[in-house]
Design a protein around this motif. Structure first.
Motif, PDB file in Angstrom:
ATOM      1  N   ARG A   1       0.859  -1.186   0.000  1.00 13.42           N
ATOM      2  CA  ARG A   1       0.000   0.000   0.000  1.00 13.42           C
ATOM      3  C   ARG A   1       0.888   1.226   0.000  1.00 13.42           C
ATOM      4  O   ARG A   1       1.966   1.245   0.606  1.00 13.42           O
ATOM      5  CB  ARG A   1      -0.973   0.024   1.185  1.00 13.42           C
ATOM      6  CG  ARG A   1      -0.352  -0.002   2.547  1.00 13.42           C
ATOM      7  CD  ARG A   1      -1.399   0.216   3.639  1.00 13.42           C
ATOM      8  NE  ARG A   1      -1.787   1.605   3.782  1.00 13.42           N
ATOM      9  CZ  ARG A   1      -2.920   2.011   4.363  1.00 13.42           C
ATOM     10  NH1 ARG A   1      -3.773   1.129   4.840  1.00 13.42           N
ATOM     11  NH2 ARG A   1      -3.191   3.295   4.478  1.00 13.42           N
ATOM     12  N   ARG A   2       0.442   2.238  -0.716  1.00 18.78           N
ATOM     13  CA  ARG A   2       1.183   3.481  -0.731  1.00 18.78           C
ATOM     14  C   ARG A   2       0.196   4.632  -0.705  1.00 18.78           C
ATOM     15  O   ARG A   2      -0.717   4.703  -1.537  1.00 18.78           O
ATOM     16  CB  ARG A   2       2.068   3.575  -1.977  1.00 18.78           C
ATOM     17  CG  ARG A   2       3.073   4.702  -1.874  1.00 18.78           C
ATOM     18  CD  ARG A   2       4.068   4.663  -3.005  1.00 18.78           C
ATOM     19  NE  ARG A   2       5.190   5.564  -2.736  1.00 18.78           N
ATOM     20  CZ  ARG A   2       6.173   5.826  -3.580  1.00 18.78           C
ATOM     21  NH1 ARG A   2       6.193   5.234  -4.764  1.00 18.78           N
ATOM     22  NH2 ARG A   2       7.142   6.652  -3.261  1.00 18.78           N
TER      23      ARG A   2
ATOM     24  N   GLY B   1      -4.994  10.016  -2.425  1.00 16.43           N
ATOM     25  CA  GLY B   1      -5.487   8.656  -2.582  1.00 16.43           C
ATOM     26  C   GLY B   1      -4.546   7.602  -2.037  1.00 16.43           C
ATOM     27  O   GLY B   1      -3.517   7.896  -1.429  1.00 16.43           O
ATOM     28  N   LEU B   2      -4.962   6.368  -2.272  1.00 14.63           N
ATOM     29  CA  LEU B   2      -4.252   5.189  -1.754  1.00 14.63           C
ATOM     30  C   LEU B   2      -4.185   4.159  -2.871  1.00 14.63           C
ATOM     31  O   LEU B   2      -5.168   3.924  -3.568  1.00 14.63           O
ATOM     32  CB  LEU B   2      -5.041   4.618  -0.571  1.00 14.63           C
ATOM     33  CG  LEU B   2      -4.563   3.300   0.029  1.00 14.63           C
ATOM     34  CD1 LEU B   2      -3.222   3.483   0.729  1.00 14.63           C
ATOM     35  CD2 LEU B   2      -5.595   2.767   1.015  1.00 14.63           C
ATOM     36  N   VAL B   3      -3.014   3.556  -3.041  1.00 14.77           N
ATOM     37  CA  VAL B   3      -2.852   2.495  -4.027  1.00 14.77           C
ATOM     38  C   VAL B   3      -2.597   1.191  -3.290  1.00 14.77           C
ATOM     39  O   VAL B   3      -1.761   1.131  -2.388  1.00 14.77           O
ATOM     40  CB  VAL B   3      -1.672   2.793  -4.979  1.00 14.77           C
ATOM     41  CG1 VAL B   3      -1.469   1.637  -5.946  1.00 14.77           C
ATOM     42  CG2 VAL B   3      -1.914   4.083  -5.731  1.00 14.77           C
ATOM     43  N   LEU B   4      -3.351   0.148  -3.643  1.00 14.82           N
ATOM     44  CA  LEU B   4      -3.154  -1.192  -3.088  1.00 14.82           C
ATOM     45  C   LEU B   4      -2.801  -2.130  -4.229  1.00 14.82           C
ATOM     46  O   LEU B   4      -3.415  -2.081  -5.295  1.00 14.82           O
ATOM     47  CB  LEU B   4      -4.434  -1.692  -2.412  1.00 14.82           C
ATOM     48  CG  LEU B   4      -4.915  -0.889  -1.212  1.00 14.82           C
ATOM     49  CD1 LEU B   4      -6.333  -1.321  -0.844  1.00 14.82           C
ATOM     50  CD2 LEU B   4      -3.975  -1.076  -0.034  1.00 14.82           C
ATOM     51  N   LEU B   5      -1.818  -2.984  -3.986  1.00 16.38           N
ATOM     52  CA  LEU B   5      -1.306  -3.855  -5.038  1.00 16.38           C
ATOM     53  C   LEU B   5      -1.158  -5.264  -4.476  1.00 16.38           C
ATOM     54  O   LEU B   5      -0.557  -5.458  -3.424  1.00 16.38           O
ATOM     55  CB  LEU B   5       0.062  -3.310  -5.459  1.00 16.38           C
ATOM     56  CG  LEU B   5       0.777  -3.877  -6.664  1.00 16.38           C
ATOM     57  CD1 LEU B   5       0.012  -3.529  -7.925  1.00 16.38           C
ATOM     58  CD2 LEU B   5       2.183  -3.283  -6.731  1.00 16.38           C
ATOM     59  N   ASN B   6      -1.741  -6.229  -5.174  1.00 14.99           N
ATOM     60  CA  ASN B   6      -1.616  -7.636  -4.768  1.00 14.99           C
ATOM     61  C   ASN B   6      -0.675  -8.350  -5.733  1.00 14.99           C
ATOM     62  O   ASN B   6      -1.086  -8.778  -6.799  1.00 14.99           O
ATOM     63  CB  ASN B   6      -2.996  -8.294  -4.775  1.00 14.99           C
ATOM     64  CG  ASN B   6      -2.922  -9.789  -4.486  1.00 14.99           C
ATOM     65  OD1 ASN B   6      -1.885 -10.289  -4.053  1.00 14.99           O
ATOM     66  ND2 ASN B   6      -4.017 -10.488  -4.737  1.00 14.99           N
ATOM     67  N   PRO B   7       0.591  -8.487  -5.373  1.00 15.17           N
ATOM     68  CA  PRO B   7       1.538  -9.149  -6.284  1.00 15.17           C
ATOM     69  C   PRO B   7       1.557 -10.659  -6.127  1.00 15.17           C
ATOM     70  O   PRO B   7       2.369 -11.323  -6.747  1.00 15.17           O
ATOM     71  CB  PRO B   7       2.882  -8.545  -5.856  1.00 15.17           C
ATOM     72  CG  PRO B   7       2.724  -8.306  -4.405  1.00 15.17           C
ATOM     73  CD  PRO B   7       1.258  -8.023  -4.145  1.00 15.17           C
TER      74      PRO B   7
END
Ligand SMILES: [Ca+2]
Ligand SMILES: [Ca+2]
Length: 420
Positions: free
Chosen positions: A214-215, A220-226
């Motif tokens: 998460r950043r 806003g907020l960015v969520l990334l599922n790698p």
């Protein structure tokens, strides 16, 4: 079949979205690409998942007590010339007051013929675990560590890692992905490779920490599922979805190759040309095949409706040469809750290789919905694929406290403004 929304947000934000098997390198526009995130407030961090503190999955690994009734045991294949004796060693603790010691007095080189093991470990397929322990040996040597079923057929649940030990105590961390689910799996330390003494202590096991990134940004907020698994991320208050008209909240394909498909005909035809041929005609059955129905036949796609909504549906058949002989009155009936909610007749000799609208239909969740194709008269019908989209939008501005991301998926959320 479902397609995730993927975004290379940590890089240049450019992404090609391919909803299909016939067109490639399309440029698509996303609501996310038009959102002004502002500047990052800090580096990317690992997101909390579900708020659980690490759960100790392997009790009794401290070897402060080993009375023979506990979860630990050992085995040596004496018939094959292997011998080992276990002990609790109060003089050489790895941590605390004692450790486990295995004195191996005879070995013939096969590691699995002597094992120090513990059972009763609950493993779940595709979950990744961290195993940590301390270990040493009387000289440099290897032990092999992994998980296996505790009874025949001794199914292997992980890779078996070869770990090099020295005469000094050292901490080891091994990360395993379980390849099976078992409430009673065994962890093995395989020691039959050579003779000598091996000490093991402080064996612990936890679920591998979240790799969700998460950043936070100004707006806003960015969520990334790698990861390769679907992940649900719980969020603090203050975030809501973007507002945009582009992506349906629910969007999927129902193909004749899916489990929810049935038909009166077992005739499967791969009416599909390769794209790389220099000269056409090109045509494609969706997903590589279709079911060809004889006149009088039927086919049915069963639909799982995730949310009560109005869904638009399209139907596909290929522009194959044999299409000119197909049925001119193929009837598609849409059913939900035991009643027909719509019916449309299509001429399957008409242009193929396009998504052809069937209409929009109100479908309640859990209503046993289906689309049934019936093929009147003598001419055959092609039962290939359906494409469904909800009216509800993915980015509807609603506040979010939990987000489920598909494997390799990401999302941008906007900051809920004060007083908004
Ligand atoms: Ca200990
Ligand atoms: Ca198909």
């Amino acid at each position: 079949m479902r397609f995730g929304l993927g975004l290379t947000l940590m890089n240049d934000g450019y992404f090609a979205y391919e909803f299909g098997d016939t067109w490639h390198d399309n440029d698509w526009w996303y609501d996310e690409l038009d959102f002004d995130l502002g500047y990052p407030l800090g580096p990317a961090e690992h997101a909390a998942l579900g708020g659980d503190s690490p759960l100790q999955l392997l009790p009794g690994g401290d070897f402060e007590v080993w009375d023979g009734d506990g979860p630990w045991g050992y085995w040596a294949d004496t018939d094959a010339g292997y011998r080992a004796v276990p002990a609790i060693d109060g003089k050489n603790p790895g941590r605390g007051d004692a450790s486990a010691r295995m004195d191996i007095s005879a070995a013939q080189g096969e590691d699995w013929r002597i094992t120090l093991y513990t059972g009763g470990i609950a493993l779940t397929e595709e979950i990744t675990y961290d195993l940590t322990f301390r270990a040493r040996a009387d000289r440099e040597r290897t032990v092999t560590v992994g998980f296996q079923k505790g009874s025949p057929d001794w199914e292997i649940y992980s890779r078996f890692a070869v770990v090099r030990l020295s005469s000094e105590w050292r901490d080891y961390t091994l990360t395993f992905e379980a390849s099976g689910t078992d409430p009673d799996a065994r962890l093995h330390f395989l020691l039959g490779a050579e003779t000598g003494s091996v000490w093991i202590d402080d064996v612990r096991m936890e679920i591998h920490p979240s790799e969700i990134l998460r950043r936070e940004f100004d707006h806003g907020l960015v969520l990334l599922n790698p990861t390769r698994a679907e992940q649900t991320i719980e969020l603090e208050t203050g975030w809501r979805r973007l507002e945009g008209e582009q992506a349906p909240r629910h969007e999927w394909l129902a193909d004749d190759s899916d489990a929810g498909f049935s038909s009166s005909s077992a005739q499967i035809a791969a009416l599909d040309t390769a794209e790389y041929l220099a000269i056409g005609p090109f045509y494609h059955s969706w997903g590589g095949s279709l079911h060809r129905l004889d006149g009088g036949g039927w086919a049915e796609w069963r639909l799982e409706i995730p949310e009560s909504d109005t869904y638009s549906m399209d139907v596909w058949w290929p522009a194959a040469p044999e299409q000119s002989g197909w049925n001119r009155a193929a009837r598609y009936g849409v059913r939900a809750g035991g009643a027909t909610v719509g019916s449309i007749v299509l001429d399957q000799t008409d242009t193929g290789d396009v998504w052809r609208p069937l209409g929009s239909f109100s479908l309640p969740a859990g209503s046993a919905a289906s689309v049934r194709l019936t093929c009147p008269g003598a001419d055959p019908c092609a039962a290939d694929a359906l494409y469904l989209r909800s009216t509800a939008r993915y980015n509807d501005g609603s506040p979010v406290r939990a987000i489920t991301l598909q494997p390799l998926d990401a999302i941008v959320l906007q900051r809920e403004e004060q007083g908004a």
